[in-house]
Design an enzyme around this catalytic site. Structure first.
Site, short mmCIF file in Angstrom:
data_model
loop_
_atom_site.label_atom_id
_atom_site.label_comp_id
_atom_site.label_asym_id
_atom_site.label_seq_id
_atom_site.Cartn_x
_atom_site.Cartn_y
_atom_site.Cartn_z
N ASP A 129 17.37 12.50 -4.62
CA ASP A 129 18.11 11.46 -3.82
C ASP A 129 19.89 11.33 -4.37
O ASP A 129 20.20 11.97 -5.33
CB ASP A 129 17.84 10.01 -3.78
CG ASP A 129 17.67 9.22 -5.29
OD1 ASP A 129 18.17 9.80 -6.41
OD2 ASP A 129 17.41 8.24 -5.68
N ASP A 181 22.30 8.69 -5.84
CA ASP A 181 22.68 7.02 -6.41
C ASP A 181 24.00 6.59 -6.70
O ASP A 181 24.65 7.22 -7.27
CB ASP A 181 21.74 6.79 -7.81
CG ASP A 181 20.48 7.50 -7.60
OD1 ASP A 181 19.36 6.70 -7.44
OD2 ASP A 181 20.21 8.60 -8.18
N ASP A 231 20.42 5.78 -2.63
CA ASP A 231 20.24 4.38 -3.42
C ASP A 231 21.39 3.64 -3.93
O ASP A 231 22.35 4.16 -4.32
CB ASP A 231 19.34 4.65 -4.87
CG ASP A 231 18.02 4.42 -4.81
OD1 ASP A 231 17.31 4.44 -3.73
OD2 ASP A 231 17.40 4.18 -5.95
P1 UTP Z 1 16.26 8.30 -9.90
O1 UTP Z 1 14.70 8.18 -9.69
O2 UTP Z 1 16.82 8.67 -8.69
O3 UTP Z 1 16.45 9.48 -11.05
O4 UTP Z 1 16.59 7.08 -10.78
P2 UTP Z 1 17.48 10.74 -11.54
O5 UTP Z 1 17.54 10.86 -12.62
O6 UTP Z 1 18.62 10.62 -10.44
O7 UTP Z 1 16.76 11.85 -10.71
P3 UTP Z 1 16.83 12.71 -9.19
O8 UTP Z 1 17.85 13.60 -9.66
O9 UTP Z 1 17.21 11.69 -8.55
O10 UTP Z 1 15.41 13.02 -8.88
C1 UTP Z 1 18.00 7.05 -11.30
C2 UTP Z 1 17.98 6.34 -12.37
O11 UTP Z 1 17.86 4.82 -11.85
C3 UTP Z 1 17.03 4.04 -12.62
C4 UTP Z 1 16.63 5.05 -13.75
O12 UTP Z 1 17.28 4.63 -14.97
C5 UTP Z 1 16.87 6.40 -13.31
O13 UTP Z 1 16.99 7.30 -14.22
N1 UTP Z 1 16.03 3.61 -12.09
C6 UTP Z 1 15.46 4.20 -11.00
C7 UTP Z 1 15.41 2.35 -12.35
O14 UTP Z 1 16.05 1.74 -13.22
N2 UTP Z 1 14.65 1.70 -11.69
C8 UTP Z 1 14.18 2.57 -10.56
O15 UTP Z 1 12.95 1.85 -9.96
C9 UTP Z 1 14.40 3.46 -10.02
MN MN Z 2 18.66 9.97 -8.53
#
Ligand code: UTP
Ligand code: MN
Length: 492
Positions: A329, A331, A416
């Protein structure tokens, strides 16, 4: 060693500097045997103790190496190491024989120098074991610098798969254990070639070590291979890959005999709005998001946000901020001096959650506006094709082009959006950059080592009974007594 007749000679000179008390001399019984204990690896206190023991038994044990020494006693040293050391002493003028500590202890037990057998000789074979880099790694991931340069991907993939299986099976404890083990291996500067290298490393439990050993010795772990092939794991993966479907839901469906998307569609299960959207865009959402796509979405989000909220700041967080080239995703963290965010027309699906933290009486920030109540928006974003959006994107691979041609016009991307009031910005930035394990370890460090509670909103000092304000990630690391770790080194 020639068979030696014990001769009683009162030792004198350099040889007895280790004697306890003056006058407490034990007569030297074996004049042709002059021992020297190598301190390296043995350690100073063990060496002192063993030297003392030797003298009590009537051996000559030298404190300082000299040409007189006939036997060099080593513990855990390889022959090369000892040879090099001997060479550096007395200009190499020595015929002293390097012997393993086992010869020394057996001789002590026998009360005389025992015959030198093959097993007493410092083993060449020990080279493998002793020459390998003995890794040393701190146990908290937030004390380590973990880049994306993983030297042990086969091992970490295997452990991550077992972690994922545990998490999907409601065994979070086991999941974390495998994640920690994988993270330790990700922090190693070199590929692991043997389990002996892992001695003393933290977070490697018996189970993880077994998996690692299997892979190093047999090329694969039967447990990992079995899990990969298992119908249950495959079904859990397919179903939880649907946006809006968690392990609990997938589990229930599997119990109802649903193992595939097709079976789900046929089953007549009621799907919520998120799951409907997830199923509809399943293929798109499975495609990794590229950095170019993330940047394109960033531009659109920024434009939309700034048009209604001049002065708002948009920051790329999550994996892309850590330097990843793809993600599941995109973020973003939006911080805003005031209110209202509208991305209407871009969001195929969206669900917002409130910033419940602001409801807390003694929280660090009062809701400054309505906007503060909106903390997080999970969405599926409609991203036009590169040509359509007219951005200068890097060239597509033939595969991309093929996919885009077949699909045409746009693709769905998970986005997100996290919103934080400026007072919480640094905490949100640190808390949403990840990796998930890095975040978990930061909070564990804060709680266990510093008596503080860290969240993506604030840092509370339990001893002082107050919130600690910060405007940058660096400040938060400083409060936590940690060296600053940049995002690119938080890939634990
Ligand atoms: P992600 O699940 O998007 O992970 O959450 P990522 O590290 O970006 O990996 P990919 O590349 O998308 O697969 C991003 C960050 O947001 C926080 C976590 O710290 C995570 O590393 N997070 C995510 C939360 O605190 N709570 C959540 O429910 C989800
Ligand atoms: Mn992510």
């Amino acid at each position: 060693l020639q068979r030696m007749k014990p001769v009683t000679v009162v030792s004198s000179g350099a040889g007895d500097t280790g004697s306890d008390r003056p006058g407490d001399k034990v007569p030297t019984r074996f004049p042709q045997v002059v021992l020297f204990l190598l301190e390296r690896k043995m350690g100073a206190s063990r060496r002192a103790f063993l030297s003392q023991l030797g003298r009590k038994k009537g051996f000559q044990v030298e404190e300082v190496f000299s040409e007189r020494v006939t036997h060099v006693i080593c513990e855990n040293n390889c022959s090369d190491e000892v040879r090099t050391w001997l060479h550096s002493q007395v200009g190499g003028r020595t015929s002293a024989q390097p012997l393993d500590i086992s010869w020394f202890t057996e001789s002590m037990r026998a009360g005389r120098p025992v015959e030198i057998l093959d097993r007493h000789k410092v083993q060449e074979q020990q080279i493998d074991e002793a020459e390998v880099v003995a890794f040393s790694v701190p146990s908290y991931a937030c004390l380590r610098r973990t880049t994306l340069d993983n030297h042990n991907p086969v091992l970490t993939d295997a452990l991550s798969l077992l972690a994922e299986n545990a998490e999907l099976s409601d065994e979070d404890g086991r999941g974390v254990a495998f994640r920690r083990a994988a993270a330790v291996l990700k922090a190693l500067p070199e590929p692991v070639t043997g389990v002996t290298q892992l001695r003393g490393l933290p977070c490697l439990g018996g189970h993880s070590l077994r998996v690692i050993r299997d892979i190093l010795e047999n090329g694969a772990s039967s447990e990992v291979e079995f899990t990969k092939q298992s119908e249950r794991f495959k079904a859990l993966k397919v179903l939880t890959d649907i946006f809006g479907v968690g392990a609990k839901t997938a589990e229930r469906w599997i119990r109802d005999g649903i193992h595939s998307l097709h079976q789900l569609q046929e089953s007549g299960q009621t799907l919520n709005r998120a799951q409907q959207a997830g199923l509809e865009h399943y293929d798109d959402l499975k495609q990794p998001v590229t950095k170019a796509e993330a940047d394109a979405i960033g531009e659109i989000v920024e434009e939309a946000v700034v048009s209604v909220l001049p002065g708002a700041q948009i920051t790329l967080i999550g994996g892309f901020r850590r330097g990843k080239l793809t993600g599941h995703d995109v973020d973003f963290l939006i911080t805003h001096p005031e209110e209202v965010l509208s991305l209407q027309g871009f969001l195929l699906y969206q669900k917002t959650t409130r910033n419940s933290y602001l409801e807390a009486k003694d929280g660090p920030a009062r809701p400054a506006s309505n906007m503060d109540r909106f903390e997080r928006c999970f969405s599926i974003f409609k991203l036009a094709d590169a040509e359509k959006r007219g951005t200068k994107q890097t060239e597509n691979t033939p595969e991309d082009t093929c996919r885009l041609a077949a699909h045409s016009r746009w693709r769905a991307v998970r986005v997100d959006l996290v919103v934080s009031p400026i007072s919480q910005f640094a905490f949100a930035l640190l808390g949403w950059t990840g990796s998930k394990l890095f975040e978990r370890e930061l909070r564990r460090w804060a709680g266990h080592e510093k008596a503080m509670s860290l969240s993506s909103h604030a840092l509370y000092d339990n001893k002082q009974g107050r919130y600690l304000k910060a405007t940058s990630e660096e400040e938060i690391f400083t409060y936590l007594g940690l060296e600053y770790i940049p995002p690119s080194e938080r890939n634990a």
